[in-house]
Design a protein around this motif. Structure first.
Motif, mmCIF file in Angstrom:
data_model
loop_
_atom_site.group_PDB
_atom_site.id
_atom_site.type_symbol
_atom_site.label_atom_id
_atom_site.label_comp_id
_atom_site.label_asym_id
_atom_site.label_seq_id
_atom_site.Cartn_x
_atom_site.Cartn_y
_atom_site.Cartn_z
ATOM 1 N N SER A 1 53.847 48.765 -8.773
ATOM 2 C CA SER A 1 53.434 48.311 -10.099
ATOM 3 C C SER A 1 54.684 47.984 -11.126
ATOM 4 O O SER A 1 55.760 48.618 -10.907
ATOM 5 C CB SER A 1 52.623 49.502 -10.775
ATOM 6 O OG SER A 1 53.417 50.715 -10.829
ATOM 7 N N PHE A 2 54.102 47.120 -11.948
ATOM 8 C CA PHE A 2 55.122 46.718 -12.715
ATOM 9 C C PHE A 2 54.373 46.711 -14.552
ATOM 10 O O PHE A 2 53.496 46.350 -14.687
ATOM 11 C CB PHE A 2 55.330 44.922 -12.659
ATOM 12 C CG PHE A 2 55.982 44.782 -11.418
ATOM 13 C CD1 PHE A 2 57.613 44.628 -11.381
ATOM 14 C CD2 PHE A 2 55.623 44.534 -10.097
ATOM 15 C CE1 PHE A 2 58.048 44.436 -10.134
ATOM 16 C CE2 PHE A 2 55.898 44.340 -9.021
ATOM 17 C CZ PHE A 2 57.311 44.001 -8.981
ATOM 18 N N HIS A 3 55.304 47.665 -15.187
ATOM 19 C CA HIS A 3 54.771 47.768 -16.647
ATOM 20 C C HIS A 3 55.660 46.654 -17.284
ATOM 21 O O HIS A 3 56.761 46.864 -17.597
ATOM 22 C CB HIS A 3 55.068 49.049 -16.718
ATOM 23 C CG HIS A 3 54.421 50.094 -15.951
ATOM 24 N ND1 HIS A 3 53.281 50.796 -16.381
ATOM 25 C CD2 HIS A 3 54.916 50.588 -14.856
ATOM 26 C CE1 HIS A 3 52.975 51.506 -15.360
ATOM 27 N NE2 HIS A 3 53.751 51.489 -14.562
ATOM 28 N N LEU A 4 54.950 45.661 -17.867
ATOM 29 C CA LEU A 4 55.577 44.424 -18.552
ATOM 30 C C LEU A 4 54.873 44.127 -19.728
ATOM 31 O O LEU A 4 54.032 44.990 -20.397
ATOM 32 C CB LEU A 4 55.307 43.373 -17.616
ATOM 33 C CG LEU A 4 55.916 43.569 -15.991
ATOM 34 C CD1 LEU A 4 55.448 42.093 -15.448
ATOM 35 C CD2 LEU A 4 56.993 43.602 -16.012
ATOM 36 N N HIS A 5 55.158 43.327 -20.449
ATOM 37 C CA HIS A 5 54.618 42.813 -21.718
ATOM 38 C C HIS A 5 54.009 41.326 -21.707
ATOM 39 O O HIS A 5 54.371 40.617 -20.748
ATOM 40 C CB HIS A 5 55.723 42.928 -22.863
ATOM 41 C CG HIS A 5 56.673 44.084 -22.996
ATOM 42 N ND1 HIS A 5 57.555 44.560 -22.043
ATOM 43 C CD2 HIS A 5 56.506 44.853 -23.860
ATOM 44 C CE1 HIS A 5 58.059 45.626 -22.457
ATOM 45 N NE2 HIS A 5 57.443 46.117 -23.467
ATOM 46 N N LYS A 6 53.061 41.254 -22.363
ATOM 47 C CA LYS A 6 52.004 40.068 -22.223
ATOM 48 C C LYS A 6 52.933 38.791 -22.610
ATOM 49 O O LYS A 6 52.924 37.853 -21.751
ATOM 50 C CB LYS A 6 50.996 40.038 -22.886
ATOM 51 C CG LYS A 6 49.995 41.161 -22.254
ATOM 52 C CD LYS A 6 48.625 41.099 -23.096
ATOM 53 C CE LYS A 6 47.780 42.110 -22.268
ATOM 54 N NZ LYS A 6 46.457 42.252 -23.133
ATOM 55 N N PHE A 7 53.461 38.755 -23.744
ATOM 56 C CA PHE A 7 54.027 37.635 -24.246
ATOM 57 C C PHE A 7 55.225 36.924 -23.302
ATOM 58 O O PHE A 7 55.077 35.784 -23.189
ATOM 59 C CB PHE A 7 54.673 37.964 -25.806
ATOM 60 C CG PHE A 7 55.439 36.425 -26.266
ATOM 61 C CD1 PHE A 7 54.636 35.843 -26.851
ATOM 62 C CD2 PHE A 7 56.684 36.513 -26.240
ATOM 63 C CE1 PHE A 7 55.184 34.383 -27.384
ATOM 64 C CE2 PHE A 7 57.542 35.476 -26.921
ATOM 65 C CZ PHE A 7 56.610 34.361 -27.457
ATOM 66 N N LEU B 1 52.263 31.321 -9.407
ATOM 67 C CA LEU B 1 52.151 31.600 -10.860
ATOM 68 C C LEU B 1 51.971 30.705 -11.853
ATOM 69 O O LEU B 1 51.823 30.870 -13.065
ATOM 70 C CB LEU B 1 53.335 32.752 -11.383
ATOM 71 C CG LEU B 1 53.432 33.911 -10.418
ATOM 72 C CD1 LEU B 1 54.870 34.855 -10.788
ATOM 73 C CD2 LEU B 1 52.266 35.018 -10.890
ATOM 74 N N GLU B 2 52.221 29.499 -11.171
ATOM 75 C CA GLU B 2 52.069 28.160 -11.922
ATOM 76 C C GLU B 2 53.011 28.164 -13.258
ATOM 77 O O GLU B 2 52.888 27.861 -14.410
ATOM 78 C CB GLU B 2 50.641 28.010 -12.783
ATOM 79 C CG GLU B 2 49.618 28.020 -11.555
ATOM 80 C CD GLU B 2 48.308 27.929 -12.460
ATOM 81 O OE1 GLU B 2 47.990 27.719 -13.445
ATOM 82 O OE2 GLU B 2 46.960 28.014 -11.353
ATOM 83 N N MET B 3 54.401 28.364 -12.875
ATOM 84 C CA MET B 3 55.406 28.436 -13.788
ATOM 85 C C MET B 3 55.880 26.861 -13.836
ATOM 86 O O MET B 3 57.110 26.593 -13.328
ATOM 87 C CB MET B 3 56.549 29.309 -13.598
ATOM 88 C CG MET B 3 56.100 30.776 -13.146
ATOM 89 S SD MET B 3 57.158 31.794 -12.722
ATOM 90 C CE MET B 3 57.982 32.112 -14.077
ATOM 91 N N GLY C 1 51.425 30.509 -15.990
ATOM 92 C CA GLY C 1 49.952 29.708 -16.526
ATOM 93 C C GLY C 1 48.918 30.471 -15.884
ATOM 94 O O GLY C 1 47.694 30.625 -16.348
ATOM 95 N N LYS C 2 49.021 30.651 -14.566
ATOM 96 C CA LYS C 2 48.146 31.757 -14.112
ATOM 97 C C LYS C 2 47.634 32.910 -14.770
ATOM 98 O O LYS C 2 46.692 33.239 -14.861
ATOM 99 C CB LYS C 2 48.426 31.999 -12.401
ATOM 100 C CG LYS C 2 47.480 32.783 -11.634
ATOM 101 C CD LYS C 2 47.834 33.016 -10.305
ATOM 102 C CE LYS C 2 46.608 33.527 -9.487
ATOM 103 N NZ LYS C 2 45.418 32.764 -9.291
ATOM 104 N N LEU C 3 48.818 33.650 -15.035
ATOM 105 C CA LEU C 3 48.473 35.019 -15.714
ATOM 106 C C LEU C 3 47.828 34.805 -17.257
ATOM 107 O O LEU C 3 47.063 35.650 -17.686
ATOM 108 C CB LEU C 3 49.688 35.865 -15.715
ATOM 109 C CG LEU C 3 50.231 36.364 -14.530
ATOM 110 C CD1 LEU C 3 51.687 37.059 -14.579
ATOM 111 C CD2 LEU C 3 49.183 36.953 -13.730
ATOM 112 N N SER C 4 48.085 33.623 -17.756
ATOM 113 C CA SER C 4 47.759 33.482 -19.026
ATOM 114 C C SER C 4 46.261 33.087 -18.997
ATOM 115 O O SER C 4 45.463 33.588 -19.936
ATOM 116 C CB SER C 4 48.613 32.116 -19.555
ATOM 117 O OG SER C 4 48.053 31.876 -21.121
ATOM 118 N N ARG C 5 45.973 32.509 -17.966
ATOM 119 C CA ARG C 5 44.467 31.996 -17.767
ATOM 120 C C ARG C 5 43.746 33.326 -17.528
ATOM 121 O O ARG C 5 42.734 33.495 -17.884
ATOM 122 C CB ARG C 5 44.271 30.958 -16.779
ATOM 123 C CG ARG C 5 42.912 30.378 -16.751
ATOM 124 C CD ARG C 5 43.030 29.175 -15.755
ATOM 125 N NE ARG C 5 43.409 29.512 -14.270
ATOM 126 C CZ ARG C 5 44.571 29.270 -13.995
ATOM 127 N NH1 ARG C 5 45.423 28.510 -14.629
ATOM 128 N NH2 ARG C 5 44.649 29.593 -12.613
#
Length: 686
Positions: free
Chosen positions: A56-62, A127-129, A69-73
């Protein structure tokens, strides 16, 4: 091309393979790992949890949505509103690649290597980067590293292609496999004089250099590069990638002998049963035999597998998901792939390799079409086979120990190839010699058939010991070759004798039928002597052998007599010892008859010598009388005696009679003539 120390493309730096962005996002000291969880080292609490398998990765959305692009969508375009937890179990490259991609999103320097670039490239695509979100995004930078750094290095291309094994179908769709295969093929076909020994075959002390950065080596340090320098590196690839590389190498014009040798090298590593070591082959035969026995008893399916260092393992498996069954399927796929990429030219691989591959193909139940193709390939060079390679166990329901039907098919393919070669027109033959048999000239067709005949006779002798071998199969295989292929039937006679030993219950008719495949006139003298005393042969065959033997004896004696009269008769002296050996090896009845005839001949020779000696004595007496008569003729006529005159007339008649007998070749009648001479005449001349 970029410099090795500081590489840049459009202002984006790759310092020593370190990937960094010029823009800065959330300030952080890096990532921290606690067990199976990753945390960003910052005072700002995380608001996004990404789950990849058990990690698991504990990250920040921004920072994430600004470049992915995939995670944003997924986060903002769903009807359920914002999502704080996302599962990405299907991410190519897994948690390792996502860790690197996350660090890139946080503007943390990432080290790009040949080991992680393929996974990171696929993860960036997933991830559509793209450049639409930010200029110089991860897709662009990983693609640039692949094109300008990895593909210019032999070793890095091999490593990247090896790392693509767990990235299907992403690596295929992104053309990573194709580009690496083309790069490897181009370098393998290049002039080996410009190659530095910095590949897998030798230890690398520094980072792998790029292909185009070759330093001039002094003549004293120059190393001769063998033409097979690339075999070991290519052999570490998975079979599908190996096929891609070999296909590309063949398209670029690599010599078919090297292509075939690389296939054999790859097979020796991934299919230990094909090794030339006799111990491995014996172990394989023992394991196969034991497995066949267990299969007959239990009725369960069996499979075989390989390991990187070990041999072939046979296990009993009733579960389709058993790992050994999966390995057996992998081996089957390897064999099928290797058969499909073997160059069509003759002698690109050895006949022994083809037969061992055929053995494993039958054992693993390879597709019948590929097995047939492999059998045709063996038939093209069947005269190069050896007896141990032909002793292929029968893996079907046949009762025979060896697969006789397979050898029969191989022989038919060989004869068909020979017939096509003989019937080909001159132009077609020239084309075949140039294209198919280039640099590997084939011997004369008759010599090839003779070698195959000796091979088949040895094989028949070996399988004749199998009591389950039917007479029909033995006879069909023995008669498959034309009569001109065998100049001597000694090998066929040994096979027939072995079959008769192993099958003592054959009837007289079956024994006659078996012996029809043999020509008694083609047997050597030693074989005739053995056959004359062989009680297992039918009586009719023994008579034929004896007749042929007597003909050979007569011819040998006649040749010896003729050669003895020639000036160079000394070189034919070995015929005497051969005849003596022949007479000693004949049956007792023939020896007794020969000894009796020899005694009669010696008696006649003794009598003839006596007659000759008596004739010489008479000639001497006649010459003495002739001298006395000449002396008397010189004296006056009144001193002559009528008794001497009458005696001389009788002696003249006797001399004429002896001369006539000598001219007729009847020298032995001289003593008879002397006996008929009157006693009174003997007294007068004495």
């Amino acid at each position: 091309m970029w410099d090795s120390e500081t590489e840049s493309v459009n202002g984006r730096d790759f310092g020593n393979g370190t990937l960094a962005t010029t823009k800065h996002g959330l300030q952080t000291d890096g990532f921290e790992q606690r067990g199976l969880s990753w945390f960003v080292a910052t005072d700002i609490p995380s608001d996004l949890l990404v789950q990849i398998g058990e990690v698991s990765f504990h990250l920040h959305k921004f920072p994430i949505i600004s470049r992915c692009g995939k995670l944003s969508r997924v986060i903002y375009d769903t009807h359920a509103g914002e999502i704080n937890k996302i599962s990405l179990n299907d991410l190519p490259g897994g948690a390792e690649s996502f860790e690197l991609a996350s660090k890139f999103c946080y503007s943390i320097a990432v080290d790009l290597t040949a080991a992680n670039i393929s996974g990171l490239r696929c993860a960036a695509e997933y991830l559509e980067m793209t450049e639409d979100l930010e200029e110089g995004n991860l897709i662009f930078k990983t693609e640039a590293f692949l094109s300008y750094v990895v593909l210019s290095s032999w070793r890095d291309s091999i490593i990247v292609l090896k790392s693509c094994e767990n990235l299907s179908p992403w690596a295929e769709n992104l053309q990573i496999v194709r580009r690496c295969s083309e790069s490897i093929a181009w370098k393998a076909c290049a002039n080996p004089k410009g190659i530095k020994w910095n590949y897998t075959g030798r230890p690398v002390k520094v980072a792998s250099p790029r292909w185009n950065k070759m330093k001039e080596m002094s003549p004293s340090r120059a190393v001769q590069v063998p033409p097979d320098w690339w075999f070991e590196d290519v052999s570490i690839l998975r079979i599908d990638h190996f096929v891609r590389v070999i296909t590309a190498i063949r398209v670029k014009g690599m010599r078919f002998e090297l292509v075939g040798a690389s296939i054999m090298h790859y097979s020796a590593k991934w299919l230990p049963g094909l090794a030339n070591d006799s111990s491995v082959g014996n172990m394989m035969d023992e394991l196969t035999t034991s497995t066949e026995n267990i299969r007959k008893e239990t009725g369960n399916s069996f499979s075989c597998s390989h390991s990187w260092k070990g041999g072939l393992h046979m296990v009993i498996s009733g579960n389709k998901e058993d790992p050994e069954t999966i390995k057996a399927k992998d081996q089957r796929m390897i064999i099928e792939s290797l058969i499909s990429i073997i160059p069509p030219q003759r002698d690109c691989v050895s006949c022994s390799f083809l037969l061992k591959l055929l053995r494993m193909a039958n054992m693993l139940k390879v597709a019948p079409a590929l097995v047939t193709e492999l059998e045709k390939r063996v038939g093209m060079q069947f005269e190069q086979a050896t007896l141990p390679d032909l002793l292929i166990p029968s893996y079907s329901k046949s009762e025979t120990l060896y697969d006789v039907d397979l050898v029969q098919r191989l022989l038919e393919h060989f004869l068909m190839q020979e017939l096509q070669t003989e019937c080909a027109s001159p132009s077609r033959q020239a084309y075949m010699d140039k294209s198919m048999y280039d640099e590997s000239p084939r011997g004369d067709a008759s010599n090839a058939k003779m070698r195959v005949a000796r091979l088949v006779d040895s094989y028949l002798t070996e399988i004749a010991r199998d009591r389950n071998l039917s007479l029909t199969k033995f006879q069909v295989l023995a008669e498959a070759l034309p009569e001109s292929a065998r100049t001597c039937d000694d090998g066929l006679y040994r096979a027939i004798d072995s079959y008769l030993k192993a099958h003592p219950t054959l009837s007289e008719h079956e024994r006659k039928r078996l012996c029809r495949v043999m020509d008694c006139q083609k047997l050597s003298i030693d074989a005739c002597m053995h056959a004359a005393q062989n009680e297992r042969l039918p009586l009719r065959v023994v008579v034929q052998v004896l007749f042929s033997e007597q003909v050979k004896i007569s011819n040998a004696i006649a040749n010896t007599s003729l050669k003895a009269t020639s000036p160079n008769h000394s070189q034919y002296q070995p015929m005497v010892s051969t005849r003596k050996t022949l007479l000693e090896g004949t049956p007792q009845s023939f020896q007794e008859g020969w000894m009796t005839a020899k005694k009669d001949i010696n008696t006649l020779k003794f009598e003839l010598n006596n007659v000759k000696s008596k004739y010489v004595e008479l000639q001497n007496e006649m010459e003495s009388l002739q001298r006395q008569f000449d002396k008397m003729m010189t004296k006056p006529k009144h001193h002559s005696s009528s008794a001497w005159t009458s005696g001389w007339k009788k002696l003249s008649r006797l001399a004429k009679t002896n001369n006539l007998g000598h001219d007729d070749g009847s020298e032995h009648h001289a003593p008879d003539q002397t006996r008929k001479t009157p006693r009174r005449w003997r007294n007068s001349i004495s």
